[in-house]
Design a protein around this motif. Structure first.
Motif, PDB file in Angstrom:
ATOM      1  N   ARG A 514      21.955 -28.258 -11.582  1.00 17.30           N
ATOM      2  CA  ARG A 514      21.032 -27.001 -12.183  1.00 17.30           C
ATOM      3  C   ARG A 514      19.627 -27.539 -11.839  1.00 17.30           C
ATOM      4  NH1 ARG A 514      18.198 -26.858 -17.447  1.00 17.30           N
ATOM      5  NH2 ARG A 514      18.285 -24.880 -18.205  1.00 17.30           N
ATOM      6  N   ASN A 515      19.019 -28.487 -11.506  1.00 17.45           N
ATOM      7  CA  ASN A 515      17.722 -28.685 -11.214  1.00 17.45           C
ATOM      8  C   ASN A 515      17.685 -30.022 -10.657  1.00 17.45           C
ATOM      9  OD1 ASN A 515      17.381 -28.744 -14.210  1.00 17.45           O
ATOM     10  ND2 ASN A 515      15.861 -29.953 -13.613  1.00 17.45           N
ATOM     11  N   ASN A 516      16.753 -30.470  -9.961  1.00 18.08           N
ATOM     12  CA  ASN A 516      16.418 -31.911  -9.277  1.00 18.08           C
ATOM     13  C   ASN A 516      15.204 -32.112  -9.914  1.00 18.08           C
ATOM     14  OD1 ASN A 516      14.759 -30.492  -7.778  1.00 18.08           O
ATOM     15  ND2 ASN A 516      15.698 -30.873  -5.907  1.00 18.08           N
ATOM     16  N   ASN A 517      14.365 -33.315  -9.710  1.00 22.46           N
ATOM     17  CA  ASN A 517      13.107 -33.679  -9.712  1.00 22.46           C
ATOM     18  C   ASN A 517      13.228 -33.966 -11.358  1.00 22.46           C
ATOM     19  OD1 ASN A 517      10.614 -34.547  -9.399  1.00 22.46           O
ATOM     20  ND2 ASN A 517       9.773 -32.438  -9.330  1.00 22.46           N
ATOM     21  N   GLU A 518      13.904 -35.061 -11.808  1.00 18.65           N
ATOM     22  CA  GLU A 518      14.289 -35.340 -13.228  1.00 18.65           C
ATOM     23  C   GLU A 518      14.081 -36.945 -13.179  1.00 18.65           C
ATOM     24  OE1 GLU A 518      14.471 -33.783 -16.065  1.00 18.65           O
ATOM     25  OE2 GLU A 518      15.143 -31.720 -15.640  1.00 18.65           O
ATOM     26  N   PHE A 519      13.334 -37.259 -14.234  1.00 22.60           N
ATOM     27  CA  PHE A 519      13.408 -38.770 -14.592  1.00 22.60           C
ATOM     28  C   PHE A 519      13.440 -38.964 -16.293  1.00 22.60           C
ATOM     29  CE2 PHE A 519      11.161 -42.617 -15.195  1.00 22.60           C
ATOM     30  CZ  PHE A 519      11.717 -43.757 -14.430  1.00 22.60           C
ATOM     31  N   GLN A 520      14.833 -39.318 -16.896  1.00 28.50           N
ATOM     32  CA  GLN A 520      14.960 -39.116 -17.964  1.00 28.50           C
ATOM     33  C   GLN A 520      15.255 -40.292 -18.521  1.00 28.50           C
ATOM     34  OE1 GLN A 520      18.078 -36.100 -17.914  1.00 28.50           O
ATOM     35  NE2 GLN A 520      16.643 -34.597 -18.538  1.00 28.50           N
ATOM     36  N   GLN A 521      15.122 -40.697 -19.873  1.00 22.12           N
ATOM     37  CA  GLN A 521      15.606 -41.880 -20.583  1.00 22.12           C
ATOM     38  C   GLN A 521      16.332 -41.246 -21.767  1.00 22.12           C
ATOM     39  OE1 GLN A 521      12.026 -42.023 -19.865  1.00 22.12           O
ATOM     40  NE2 GLN A 521      12.696 -42.707 -18.034  1.00 22.12           N
ATOM     41  N   LYS A 522      17.519 -41.822 -22.180  1.00 26.83           N
ATOM     42  CA  LYS A 522      18.317 -41.508 -23.359  1.00 26.83           C
ATOM     43  C   LYS A 522      18.750 -42.329 -24.428  1.00 26.83           C
ATOM     44  CE  LYS A 522      19.810 -37.151 -20.784  1.00 26.83           C
ATOM     45  NZ  LYS A 522      21.259 -36.176 -20.431  1.00 26.83           N
ATOM     46  N   ASP A 544      20.380 -38.474 -30.859  1.00 24.86           N
ATOM     47  CA  ASP A 544      20.019 -38.669 -29.729  1.00 24.86           C
ATOM     48  C   ASP A 544      18.499 -38.400 -29.718  1.00 24.86           C
ATOM     49  OD1 ASP A 544      22.514 -38.613 -27.986  1.00 24.86           O
ATOM     50  OD2 ASP A 544      22.566 -36.715 -29.607  1.00 24.86           O
ATOM     51  N   LEU A 545      17.830 -39.271 -28.764  1.00 26.80           N
ATOM     52  CA  LEU A 545      16.340 -39.286 -28.353  1.00 26.80           C
ATOM     53  C   LEU A 545      16.321 -39.214 -27.013  1.00 26.80           C
ATOM     54  CD1 LEU A 545      15.073 -42.512 -30.438  1.00 26.80           C
ATOM     55  CD2 LEU A 545      15.152 -39.887 -31.263  1.00 26.80           C
ATOM     56  N   GLU A 546      15.834 -38.288 -26.347  1.00 27.25           N
ATOM     57  CA  GLU A 546      15.490 -38.094 -24.993  1.00 27.25           C
ATOM     58  C   GLU A 546      14.217 -37.745 -24.413  1.00 27.25           C
ATOM     59  OE1 GLU A 546      16.784 -34.528 -21.922  1.00 27.25           O
ATOM     60  OE2 GLU A 546      18.615 -35.261 -23.073  1.00 27.25           O
ATOM     61  N   TYR A 547      13.681 -38.485 -23.583  1.00 25.38           N
ATOM     62  CA  TYR A 547      12.386 -38.284 -23.046  1.00 25.38           C
ATOM     63  C   TYR A 547      12.659 -37.887 -21.570  1.00 25.38           C
ATOM     64  CZ  TYR A 547       7.664 -38.992 -21.596  1.00 25.38           C
ATOM     65  OH  TYR A 547       6.163 -39.066 -21.010  1.00 25.38           O
ATOM     66  N   SER A 548      11.856 -36.834 -21.057  1.00 25.73           N
ATOM     67  CA  SER A 548      11.958 -36.129 -19.826  1.00 25.73           C
ATOM     68  C   SER A 548      10.717 -36.156 -19.068  1.00 25.73           C
ATOM     69  CB  SER A 548      12.992 -35.175 -19.692  1.00 25.73           C
ATOM     70  OG  SER A 548      12.974 -34.581 -18.359  1.00 25.73           O
ATOM     71  N   SER A 549      10.782 -36.513 -17.738  1.00 24.62           N
ATOM     72  CA  SER A 549       9.520 -36.159 -17.068  1.00 24.62           C
ATOM     73  C   SER A 549       9.928 -35.735 -15.396  1.00 24.62           C
ATOM     74  CB  SER A 549       8.488 -37.306 -16.949  1.00 24.62           C
ATOM     75  OG  SER A 549       9.092 -38.467 -16.448  1.00 24.62           O
ATOM     76  N   LEU A 550       8.807 -35.168 -14.727  1.00 31.35           N
ATOM     77  CA  LEU A 550       9.266 -34.954 -13.483  1.00 31.35           C
ATOM     78  C   LEU A 550       9.537 -36.444 -12.649  1.00 31.35           C
ATOM     79  CD1 LEU A 550       6.800 -32.256 -12.524  1.00 31.35           C
ATOM     80  CD2 LEU A 550       9.177 -32.028 -13.004  1.00 31.35           C
ATOM     81  N   TYR A 551      10.203 -36.298 -11.685  1.00 31.18           N
ATOM     82  CA  TYR A 551      10.238 -37.556 -10.757  1.00 31.18           C
ATOM     83  C   TYR A 551       9.037 -37.614 -10.199  1.00 31.18           C
ATOM     84  CZ  TYR A 551      11.840 -40.307  -7.005  1.00 31.18           C
ATOM     85  OH  TYR A 551      11.870 -41.326  -6.032  1.00 31.18           O
ATOM     86  N   GLU A 552       8.675 -36.399  -9.265  1.00 31.70           N
ATOM     87  CA  GLU A 552       7.454 -36.489  -8.464  1.00 31.70           C
ATOM     88  C   GLU A 552       6.733 -35.147  -8.651  1.00 31.70           C
ATOM     89  OE1 GLU A 552       4.697 -37.589  -6.207  1.00 31.70           O
ATOM     90  OE2 GLU A 552       6.220 -38.911  -6.652  1.00 31.70           O
ATOM     91  N   PRO A 553       5.426 -35.159  -9.153  1.00 31.99           N
ATOM     92  CA  PRO A 553       4.968 -36.271  -9.471  1.00 31.99           C
ATOM     93  C   PRO A 553       5.130 -36.495 -10.905  1.00 31.99           C
ATOM     94  CG  PRO A 553       3.522 -34.190  -9.746  1.00 31.99           C
ATOM     95  CD  PRO A 553       4.764 -33.854  -8.951  1.00 31.99           C
ATOM     96  N   ARG A 554       4.991 -37.993 -11.376  1.00 29.38           N
ATOM     97  CA  ARG A 554       5.484 -38.282 -12.853  1.00 29.38           C
ATOM     98  C   ARG A 554       4.690 -37.761 -13.571  1.00 29.38           C
ATOM     99  NH1 ARG A 554       8.648 -42.517 -13.011  1.00 29.38           N
ATOM    100  NH2 ARG A 554       9.080 -41.837 -10.845  1.00 29.38           N
ATOM    101  N   LYS A 555       5.202 -36.398 -14.038  1.00 32.03           N
ATOM    102  CA  LYS A 555       4.402 -35.968 -15.170  1.00 32.03           C
ATOM    103  C   LYS A 555       5.331 -35.439 -16.350  1.00 32.03           C
ATOM    104  CE  LYS A 555       1.310 -33.100 -12.308  1.00 32.03           C
ATOM    105  NZ  LYS A 555       1.034 -31.759 -11.685  1.00 32.03           N
ATOM    106  N   TYR A 556       4.749 -35.552 -17.646  1.00 34.45           N
ATOM    107  CA  TYR A 556       5.454 -35.103 -18.933  1.00 34.45           C
ATOM    108  C   TYR A 556       6.176 -33.990 -18.919  1.00 34.45           C
ATOM    109  CZ  TYR A 556       6.431 -33.678 -23.556  1.00 34.45           C
ATOM    110  OH  TYR A 556       6.982 -33.084 -24.741  1.00 34.45           O
ATOM    111  N   LYS A 557       7.500 -33.961 -19.270  1.00 35.53           N
ATOM    112  CA  LYS A 557       8.185 -32.427 -19.258  1.00 35.53           C
ATOM    113  C   LYS A 557       8.689 -32.154 -20.693  1.00 35.53           C
ATOM    114  CE  LYS A 557      11.510 -31.058 -16.855  1.00 35.53           C
ATOM    115  NZ  LYS A 557      13.027 -31.011 -16.339  1.00 35.53           N
TER     116      LYS A 557
END
Length: 826
Positions: A514-522, A544-557
């Motif tokens: 669906r999309n790349n550039n993801e950095f997630q913790q669940k 569920d608790l999920e925190y997601s940010s961009l992989y590059e640059p590492r910005k909050y999503k």
């Protein structure tokens, strides 16, 4: 510090907690017979009296571990051709046995937790000649004689796998009897049987919603395959030559309402299945024909991501469980939309127009080899080729036409190695490779998937990873990985997950992302009560608790908190509740720019939804759902209502109607209309109301357990009514409303309809052989003009251009073993 804490929690839980009570698996012995019994549901042959029966069935649910409500006896015999099962399923009230007829491949024990597709009592056999605790084949027969077969691979199931096997059922004054013959040609097993087979025997008493099992299955432990009993005594069996030919002949007539002429075609081809050895099988489709496959449920996509449609083509849905590893293979890429299909309009001159642009590339053939060795190594090889796809472009001044290649001749390959390990674990290595012969382009993805469980199957580490490589003028490389730690047994369970996808990871030549550039913790926490109590049959809750940010640059999503409760009541009705809260979300994809410097800041929102269903085994049942979402900005609200009444007139005739209404008020999103996004101005967003109505009618009439009529009518209507336009500012917020008139804003409006009719008559006149007649009607429209109401819109679409297609297809199964005996079929 967080990593250190998680490691400490893992060590304490994984090593310090005992998994609890476990039971020694049962062992049943098969008896060899020199003469095949007649499959008539009577068990009158003398050999059945010599077999020791499997008895003392226990409940899997609702009361896990208690004695089954009714006694069951299952005997197993075998000969040089097949293995046979005779089941005596006692019931003190035979008239209460449910016997609805249905389509083949209803979901037996594999799908018992979902909505049942067949209102009938069921007997299920699960076999694993390799006894590795990971893979099993399921053969289910209903009290009405309907067959289903499923392939289990770990926690995954392949509902589309089909085998040729034989069965007969008979109601008696003491219950019902099922007799089953499974030829060795339907199985894969070692050349020399060195150990016991894995075995499960299940029985479903429909009116009680009770599942009974011969070998105890602990509902507190994740998985069924890994809790199997054993079948011993099978020896001296020589795997047969597994060779079958499945030729087809089909004819089509098609009429477009805008064209007075009818189109017709006659097609022929063949599928081939060949057992390379006792464990590996070659499947080939030569000149395939998927013209009778039902059209996918088209939608109007307003998101920046591709819609993933379900694969319905038989060759790509059957026996593909090995190719699902690591999530890098999406079979609809093969014979799907050409790579440059959507770019033709942008590549032609101003005086040119597109005369013809095929939306699918033509497949030449496809083949796959799959199987598993004696030591549990699964190997899969896949190859397919498609013809060059060409669009025709015409110069409006000179009248000359030229070709525009939207995709050159393309070769698709996939290779899989999947090793079964101890404790029902496995590890896989997979690779996909796509090559455009004329375009000097190659895409390569290499991945892995693994599951590692402790001996008690109470804890598990699983994950997957992949590296993508695209070779062209500018080579591109990317990667992903996903790792989970899970507690997989007991009432309380949890999982911790890390998901990473680099900004250059791209598997979409043969896969779907669906999309790349993801950095997630669940983090998932759940507490499930499986034993009935009070008014509940079972109760499941999770958070569920999920925190997601961009992989590059590492910005909050984004950050998500989700809660879910699902209740199954003793009266067999169900109810669920879902809660979701999101603070401000930074959406870097909605601006549709190649870089990630721009974002849209979506406001905080809260969503709740509720659904429920009455007892689905009644002649009339009702499913209903509703949802509400509200944001704290832009006066955004969202409503969804859904209803599905189902009526069963008798065991042969049933129908249901599904209606779903969605109203998304003051939705904010990217404006797709080009006049507002010519890239000479900042990105334009619009405030819009989105209304979506989906109505689906389904009906089925079964003449016998091998002959049926199916009808499906679907109307999907989505309209997008723009109210205001804004520029997206660099800080992620919107500008003041732009000074456009209502008529200018309305240029971006959308009104989309998809109306489809699918009618099928299907007769399985012999095992593996069938005759089908299909009529399809398709209407797709889009415009800027939005009708005032549903009736006006429906009247407009029914008078629009449409395509009608009528086809007849004959498929005949030829087995080499029977051909040797001078027989064409069974």
């Amino acid at each position: 510090m967080k990593l250190k804490f998680y490691l400490q929690v893992f060590i304490v839980l994984f090593l310090g907690i005992n998994a609890g009570y476990t039971q020694q698996e049962k062992v049943l012995e098969a008896v060899k017979n020199g003469k095949s019994p007649t499959i008539d549901g009577r068990l009158t042959e003398e050999i059945w009296d010599k077999a020791v029966p499997a008895t003392d069935f226990l409940q899997y649910e609702p009361y896990n571990g208690r004695n089954a409500s009714f006694q069951s006896e299952v005997k197993i015999i075998y000969d040089d051709e097949a293995i046979y099962f005779g089941a005596i399923l006692n019931d003190p009230n035979p008239d209460s046995i449910y016997t609805e007829l249905g389509s083949r491949d209803f979901r037996g024990i594999a799908g018992h937790r979902g909505a049942s597709e067949l209102n009938a009592d069921i007997f299920s056999i699960l076999l694993n000649p390799f006894n590795d605790g990971v893979n099993m084949l399921e053969f289910s027969i209903s009290a009405s004689g309907v067959q289903s077969d499923v392939k289990h691979v770990g926690q995954k199931t392949d509902y589309n796998w089909d085998a040729v096997w034989y069965s007969s059922v008979r109601k008696t004054d003491f219950g019902w009897v099922a007799e089953v013959k499974i030829p060795y040609s339907a199985l894969r097993f070692p050349n020399k049987v060195k150990k016991n087979w894995g075995l499960h025997l299940f029985r479903h008493i429909r009116r009680k919603r009770e599942w009974d099992t011969w070998n105890y299955v602990d509902v507190d432990t994740r998985g069924i395959v890994n809790q199997a009993g054993e079948l011993k005594g099978i020896h001296g069996v020589e795997p047969p030559l597994r060779l079958s030919l499945i030729p087809y002949l089909s004819g089509y007539v098609e009429k477009e309402s805008d064209n007075p002429n009818w189109k017709s075609s006659l097609r022929g081809g063949m599928d081939l299945k060949y057992g390379i050895n006792e464990s590996f099988t070659l499947d080939m489709t030569l000149i395939p024909d998927f013209g009778q496959v039902e059209t996918e449920d088209h939608v109007l996509n307003l998101s920046p991501f591709e819609v993933r449609y379900q694969e319905k083509r038989p060759f790509f849905t059957e026996g593909t469980e090995l190719f699902d590893k690591a999530g890098i293979f999406y079979s609809r890429r093969i014979g799907g939309e050409p790579h440059l299909y959507s770019e033709v309009d942008d590549q032609i001159e101003s005086t040119e127009e597109v005369v013809n642009n095929p939306s699918e590339s033509r497949m030449i053939n496809a083949s796959k080899i799959s199987g598993r060795t004696d030591n549990g190594l699964g190997i899969g090889v896949f190859n397919a080729m498609t013809q060059k796809a060409v669009a025709t472009v015409k110069d409006t001044l000179t009248g000359k036409e030229r070709d525009f290649v939207t995709q050159p001749f393309t070769n698709y390959n996939m290779l899989v190695f999947d090793q079964s390990l101890k404790n029902n674990s496995f590890i896989s290595l997979v690779n996909t490779n796509l090559h455009h012969f004329d375009g000097n382009y190659t895409a390569n993805v290499t991945g892995t998937e693994f599951t590692l469980s402790n001996e008690e199957n109470s804890y598990q580490i699983d994950g997957e990873g992949a590296i993508s490589q695209q070779y062209k003028k500018n080579n591109t490389f990317g990667y992903k990985y996903n790792v989970n730690l899970r507690k997989t047994s007991g009432n309380f369970r949890f999982s911790l997950e890390q998901n990473t996808q680099s900004d250059t990871y791209d598997p979409n030549d043969m896969g779907y992302l669906r999309n790349n550039n993801e950095f997630q913790q669940k983090l998932n926490l759940s507490y499930n009560i499986y034993e009935p109590f009070s008014v509940f049959r079972s109760l499941r809750t999770s958070m569920d608790l999920e925190y997601s940010s961009l992989y590059e640059p590492r910005k909050y999503k984004s950050f998500d908190i989700r809660g879910r409760t699902f209740a199954n009541f003793k009266n067999h009705s169900t109810m669920g509740f879902h809660f979701n809260w999101k603070p401000e979300t930074h959406d870097y994809f909605e601006p549709r720019l190649d870089n990630f410097e721009w974002k849209f800041i979506a406001p905080q929102r809260t969503n709740i939804s509720l659904w429920g269903e009455t007892n689905e085994s009644r002649d009339f049942s009702l499913f209903g759902s509703g949802a509400f979402r509200k944001a704290n900005k832009y006066n955004q609200k969202y409503y969804r209502l859904g209803i599905r009444p189902s009526i069963r007139l008798n065991d042969k005739f049933s129908f249901n109607f599904r209606s779903r209404y969605e109203n998304d008020i003051n939705n904010i999103g990217y404006v797709q209309y080009g006049e507002f996004n010519d890239r000479t101005i900042p990105v334009t967003f619009g405030k819009r109301n989105i209304n979506t109505i989906t109505n689906t009618f389904e009906s089925s009439y079964k003449f016998t357990n091998r002959m049926l009529l199916d009808v499906r009518v679907r109307h999907y209507w989505r309209n997008v009514d723009y109210k205001e336009m804004f520029h997206l500012k660099e800080d992620g917020y919107l500008s003041a409303p732009l000074e456009y008139s209502d008529s200018e804003v309305n240029k971006a409006n959308l009104n989309y309809n998809a109306f489809t009719v699918y009618f099928q008559y299907l007769w399985r006149f012999l095992p593996g052989s069938e005759l089908s007649v299909v009529w399809q009607n398709q209407i797709f429209t889009d415009s800027q003009d939005i009708p005032d109401n549903y009736i006006q819109n429906l009247d407009r679409i029914l008078s629009s251009s449409q395509v009608n297609s009528l086809s007849l297809k004959l498929v005949y199964y030829l087995d080499y073993q029977k051909l040797k005996q001078g027989r064409l079929g069974y």
